[in-house]
Design a protein around this motif. Structure first.
Motif, PDB file in Angstrom:
ATOM      1  N   LEU A  65       0.831  -1.206   0.000  1.00  0.00           N
ATOM      2  CA  LEU A  65       0.000   0.000   0.000  1.00  0.00           C
ATOM      3  C   LEU A  65       0.867   1.258   0.000  1.00  0.00           C
ATOM      4  N   ALA A  66       1.937   1.228   0.774  1.00  0.00           N
ATOM      5  CA  ALA A  66       2.839   2.381   0.806  1.00  0.00           C
ATOM      6  C   ALA A  66       3.504   2.581  -0.550  1.00  0.00           C
ATOM      7  N   ALA A  67       3.881   1.482  -1.191  1.00  0.00           N
ATOM      8  CA  ALA A  67       4.487   1.596  -2.518  1.00  0.00           C
ATOM      9  C   ALA A  67       3.493   2.156  -3.520  1.00  0.00           C
ATOM     10  N   THR A  68       2.239   1.759  -3.396  1.00  0.00           N
ATOM     11  CA  THR A  68       1.213   2.284  -4.285  1.00  0.00           C
ATOM     12  C   THR A  68       1.050   3.783  -4.079  1.00  0.00           C
ATOM     13  N   ALA A  69       1.018   4.179  -2.820  1.00  0.00           N
ATOM     14  CA  ALA A  69       0.828   5.598  -2.539  1.00  0.00           C
ATOM     15  C   ALA A  69       2.018   6.420  -3.025  1.00  0.00           C
ATOM     16  N   LEU A  70       3.221   5.880  -2.883  1.00  0.00           N
ATOM     17  CA  LEU A  70       4.405   6.629  -3.302  1.00  0.00           C
ATOM     18  C   LEU A  70       4.542   6.634  -4.816  1.00  0.00           C
ATOM     19  N   ALA A  71       4.206   5.542  -5.443  1.00  0.00           N
ATOM     20  CA  ALA A  71       4.372   5.462  -6.897  1.00  0.00           C
ATOM     21  C   ALA A  71       3.329   6.306  -7.609  1.00  0.00           C
ATOM     22  N   GLY A  72       2.133   6.301  -7.113  1.00  0.00           N
ATOM     23  CA  GLY A  72       1.120   7.163  -7.685  1.00  0.00           C
ATOM     24  C   GLY A  72       0.324   6.545  -8.803  1.00  0.00           C
ATOM     25  N   SER A  73       0.797   5.504  -9.409  1.00  0.00           N
ATOM     26  CA  SER A  73       0.042   4.908 -10.503  1.00  0.00           C
ATOM     27  C   SER A  73       0.256   3.407 -10.492  1.00  0.00           C
ATOM     28  N   PRO A  74      -0.678   2.654 -11.007  1.00  0.00           N
ATOM     29  CA  PRO A  74      -0.505   1.195 -11.050  1.00  0.00           C
ATOM     30  C   PRO A  74       0.679   0.778 -11.913  1.00  0.00           C
ATOM     31  N   ARG A  75       0.977   1.570 -12.940  1.00  0.00           N
ATOM     32  CA  ARG A  75       2.099   1.234 -13.814  1.00  0.00           C
ATOM     33  C   ARG A  75       3.419   1.307 -13.032  1.00  0.00           C
ATOM     34  N   ALA A  76       3.543   2.375 -12.256  1.00  0.00           N
ATOM     35  CA  ALA A  76       4.754   2.505 -11.452  1.00  0.00           C
ATOM     36  C   ALA A  76       4.800   1.448 -10.368  1.00  0.00           C
ATOM     37  N   LEU A  77       3.629   1.074  -9.866  1.00  0.00           N
ATOM     38  CA  LEU A  77       3.602   0.010  -8.872  1.00  0.00           C
ATOM     39  C   LEU A  77       4.102  -1.298  -9.466  1.00  0.00           C
TER      40      LEU A  77
END
Lengths: 196, 179
Positions: A65-77
């Motif tokens: 979840l933290a990675a999702t919030a920091l990445a900002g997009s599903p692609r970056a996740l």
């Protein structure tokens, strides 16, 4: 000392049969599945072994979840997960801007490099000999280092692969023709030079 | 194989002393637990867990007063079971109007009706006094209460049980005990 509340005497005849009621009822209860011999269970050890498992799963979920919030997009996740898994993110093709593709170079060139154009290199003055020599040195370096692309839809683009780069723009003969404007995107059809 | 001070508390095989303890207290412990939780299947599971806990936490020098110690373990497990969140959720679920209520005749003909009017702690008190035959001091140690508090709670439990008996017609029980 025993409490007389449940073992009441004649003063409270209602309570007299209460212990009998409870005792008789409890005596009628028999377990059906309880083992007749004691077998120590291994359940406490299993529990102590499995107890950290939900914590680990919860921590993993929080990290995701933290990675999702920091990445900002599903692609970056996805990139983050690929990086965490140890794969190379370059294996997945990333979309590039049109200007970088139109160059036709075999090398991977960053898109902002095509947009950066130094005016001094693009339009060198005629009398600046030092700058001319520098430009020629850049041009020779560009010729030796830039490979000729094997596949290019535009044959003119394959002749001069580095047109949009500052090195190539500076490497052209200074007085051989009109100078190229600052390149935002490569010219669609360069005009051929008149034969003297 | 006897217990020595060097014997570890966790052993792969049951100690013969504990085996005899199990045979002696298997039924009383089950009945006490069932008198508190009022659920046969849960009482069997809790009895098994109580013996497991007693087996793990036993001390080598513990040679007497097995009964209060074992009943204390069992009552603690039963009260924990009743106060757990899952049990409360199950209790809420059983109160939904879609589920059929328990048959009144089954409840009224048994002591469960009387015991169900008490709080879990009062039920533990009653079964320990009436069935297990523990003294007030032993019950107080088991439930972490003073002797005077035990007396007061027993009086209150007796009053509630008497009220439960009087508010419902209990011909079977009265006929059997007061012919």
């Amino acid at each position: 000392m025993q409490t007389p509340g449940l073992e009441a005497g004649p003063a409270d005849p209602g309570n007299r049969h209460l212990p009998e009621l409870v005792r008789t009822r409890l005596d009628s209860w028999y377990p059906s599945r309880l083992a007749p011999r004691f077998q120590p269970s291994q359940r406490p050890r299993t529990r102590s072994f499995l107890r950290p498992l939900p914590l680990v799963l919860a921590a993993l979920l929080l990290v995701l979840l933290a990675a999702t919030a920091l990445a900002g997009s599903p692609r970056a996740l996805t990139d983050v997960i690929v990086n965490l898994a140890g794969s190379h993110p370059g294996a997945t093709p990333t979309p590039r801007p049109h200007s970088a593709i139109a160059v036709g170079s075999g090398q991977v060139q960053p898109a902002p490099a095509a947009d950066v154009t130094t005016p001094a290199l693009a339009t060198p003055s005629l009398g600046d000999a030092g700058l001319l020599a520098q430009n020629q040195r850049f041009a020779s370096a560009a010729r030796t280092s830039t490979p000729i692309p094997a596949l290019s839809p535009d044959p003119l683009a394959s002749v001069s692969p580095g047109l949009s780069t500052p090195e190539a723009a500076g490497g052209r003969p200074v007085n051989s023709g009109p100078t190229l404007p600052p390149v935002e995107s490569p010219p669609p059809t360069p005009t051929p030079q008149p034969i003297p | 194989m006897g217990m020595t001070p060097d014997t570890p508390s966790r052993q792969p095989e049951p100690v013969p002393d504990f085996e005899s303890l199990y045979k002696r207290f298997r039924l009383p412990l089950y009945r006490v637990i069932r008198g508190i939780v009022l659920d046969g299947a849960a009482a069997e599971d809790l009895t098994r867990r109580a013996f497991d806990r007693a087996y793990v936490t036993r001390r080598p020098e513990q040679s007497t007063d097995f009964a209060p110690w074992l009943y204390g373990v069992a009552v603690g497990l039963a009260l924990d079971y009743l106060s757990s969140r899952w049990r409360r959720l199950r209790g809420l679920y059983s109160r939904l109007p879609l589920l059929p209520p328990p048959r009144p005749d089954v409840l009224e003909r048994s002591a469960e009706h009387v015991l169900s009017r008490l709080s879990p702690r009062q039920r533990a008190l009653v079964v320990l006094v009436v069935y297990a035959g523990l003294s007030d001091a032993e019950v107080g140690r088991t439930l972490r209460m003073s002797e005077s508090e035990v007396g007061l709670e027993v009086d209150e439990a007796a009053r509630l049980m008497q009220a439960a008996l009087s508010e419902t017609d209990h011909p079977g029980v009265r006929k059997r005990h007061n012919p």
